[in-house]
Design a protein around this motif. Structure first.
Motif, PDB file in Angstrom:
ATOM      1  N   VAL A   1     -50.455  21.461 -43.474  1.00 36.15           N
ATOM      2  CA  VAL A   1     -51.090  22.652 -44.044  1.00 36.15           C
ATOM      3  C   VAL A   1     -52.589  22.725 -43.696  1.00 36.15           C
ATOM      4  O   VAL A   1     -53.074  23.766 -43.257  1.00 36.15           O
ATOM      5  CB  VAL A   1     -50.877  22.717 -45.576  1.00 36.15           C
ATOM      6  CG1 VAL A   1     -51.629  23.902 -46.164  1.00 36.15           C
ATOM      7  CG2 VAL A   1     -49.389  22.818 -45.884  1.00 36.15           C
TER       8      VAL A   1
ATOM      9  N   THR B   1     -51.898  15.822 -47.160  1.00 30.21           N
ATOM     10  CA  THR B   1     -50.664  15.311 -47.765  1.00 30.21           C
ATOM     11  C   THR B   1     -49.428  15.753 -46.983  1.00 30.21           C
ATOM     12  O   THR B   1     -48.471  14.996 -46.843  1.00 30.21           O
ATOM     13  CB  THR B   1     -50.532  15.810 -49.221  1.00 30.21           C
ATOM     14  OG1 THR B   1     -51.828  16.083 -49.715  1.00 30.21           O
ATOM     15  CG2 THR B   1     -49.840  14.789 -50.075  1.00 30.21           C
ATOM     16  N   SER B   2     -49.446  16.988 -46.477  1.00 29.46           N
ATOM     17  CA  SER B   2     -48.266  17.460 -45.740  1.00 29.46           C
ATOM     18  C   SER B   2     -48.233  16.896 -44.325  1.00 29.46           C
ATOM     19  O   SER B   2     -47.206  16.378 -43.885  1.00 29.46           O
ATOM     20  CB  SER B   2     -48.246  18.990 -45.710  1.00 29.46           C
ATOM     21  OG  SER B   2     -49.472  19.483 -45.222  1.00 29.46           O
TER      22      SER B   2
ATOM     23  N   GLY C   1     -48.870  12.732 -44.960  1.00 34.12           N
ATOM     24  CA  GLY C   1     -48.003  12.181 -46.005  1.00 34.12           C
ATOM     25  C   GLY C   1     -46.535  12.468 -45.790  1.00 34.12           C
ATOM     26  O   GLY C   1     -45.688  11.635 -46.095  1.00 34.12           O
ATOM     27  N   ILE C   2     -46.207  13.651 -45.274  1.00 36.40           N
ATOM     28  CA  ILE C   2     -44.786  13.972 -45.085  1.00 36.40           C
ATOM     29  C   ILE C   2     -44.391  13.870 -43.605  1.00 36.40           C
ATOM     30  O   ILE C   2     -43.553  13.063 -43.236  1.00 36.40           O
ATOM     31  CB  ILE C   2     -44.446  15.366 -45.654  1.00 36.40           C
ATOM     32  CG1 ILE C   2     -44.623  15.337 -47.187  1.00 36.40           C
ATOM     33  CG2 ILE C   2     -43.011  15.759 -45.303  1.00 36.40           C
ATOM     34  CD1 ILE C   2     -44.541  16.679 -47.854  1.00 36.40           C
TER      35      ILE C   2
END
Lengths: 150, 137
Positions: free
Chosen positions: B35, B103-104, B107-108
């Motif tokens: 993102v 995070t996206s 993290g993902i």
């Protein structure tokens, strides 16, 4: 057109996922970070859920949905000519190198390509992650020989 | 440490939905749905600008549709202090740009790809955030 629909739809789905997990609420994220006091472990479960779904797909499609940038054709009979040894041919996509050099420079991107192809001619591959890392290291080593910081 | 407000089921289901969004974006566009990177690219890069912009539009529409169709009210609690919100936003922007992801993205997507860089980044930004909450929270 297709990529626009894909982008919009995946954005909407992503947003719905954030809503279902309540992660659009900053307080919920803060709860995860308040580890020493009032801890809310939910964020870990969000990440686990997402990773369980995406990891297998990433693994399947690794390096496979990109246009080919360089191809190597190792020769079956390694011919010797004077002191040189003919290993085979390397084909490099001018378009891709040109595209990449927008944020870099052409000769650097070109050198990266032929070095990769050259290592293939020498018998390296990157089917396994371990071999990929090994090959990457060698590529950087050769590249550094040409671009030594003065 | 007390465990409070823990909602493992809804978190996990939400995560799975996010995972599908990441896959659709990846297979359809051949890119990772990070993102912060998409927001950055929309602002500074001409490449895929409409796609990136539409992803962000979708990201905003998603929760609106969700609340509209399910009639579930999602609480939204954030500090009322405007200077804090602005400086925090700036720090997130600068940090995700230098660290190449959030995070996206890290993290993902990054962890799914078993990227060492992403695993390191995720651990570090989580630790930093936990310390920040401990100090100011």
């Amino acid at each position: 057109m297709m990529s626009k629909i894909v982008s919009l739809i995946s954005g909407i789905i992503f947003g719905v996922g954030l809503s279902v997990s309540n992660m659009i609420n900053p307080e919920k994220v803060l709860g995860f970070l308040d580890l020493f006091d009032q801890w809310d472990p939910s964020l870990i479960f969000v990440m686990m859920g997402a990773i369980i779904i995406s990891a297998p797909i990433f693994f399947l499609f690794r390096n496979k949905n990109k246009p080919t940038d360089v191809l190597s054709f190792p020769s079956d009979n390694k011919m010797k000519y004077k002191k040189n040894l003919y290993l085979g041919d390397i084909a490099i996509s001018y378009e891709i190198v040109n595209k990449r050099s927008k944020n870099s420079n052409f000769s650097l991107e070109f050198d990266k390509m032929w070095i990769h192809g050259y290592l293939h001619l020498l018998g390296h591959d990157h089917i396994k992650n371990k071999d990929f890392m090994k090959m990457k290291k060698l590529e950087d080593l050769i590249l550094n020989k040409f671009y030594k910081k003065n | 440490m007390n465990i409070v407000n823990f909602t493992p089921q809804s978190a996990f289901v939400g995560g799975i939905i996010i995972g599908f969004a990441v896959i659709i974006f990846f297979i359809g566009n051949g890119r990772l749905a990070g993102v912060s990177g998409i927001v950055n690219a929309t602002l500074v890069s001409k490449q895929n600008r409409t796609d990136n912009f539409l992803f962000i539009v979708g990201l905003v529409l998603g929760p609106i549709f969700y609340v509209f169709f399910t009639k579930i009210n999602i609480p939204f609690l954030i500090t009322p202090s405007l200077p804090i919100i602005i400086s925090a936003g700036l720090l997130v922007g600068i940090g995700t740009k230098i660290g190449s992801g959030c995070t996206s993205g890290h993290g993902i997507c990054g962890i799914s790809l078993l990227s060492l860089r992403s695993i390191t980044a995720t651990i570090i930004f989580m630790i930093t955030a936990i310390i920040t909450v401990k100090l100011i929270g």
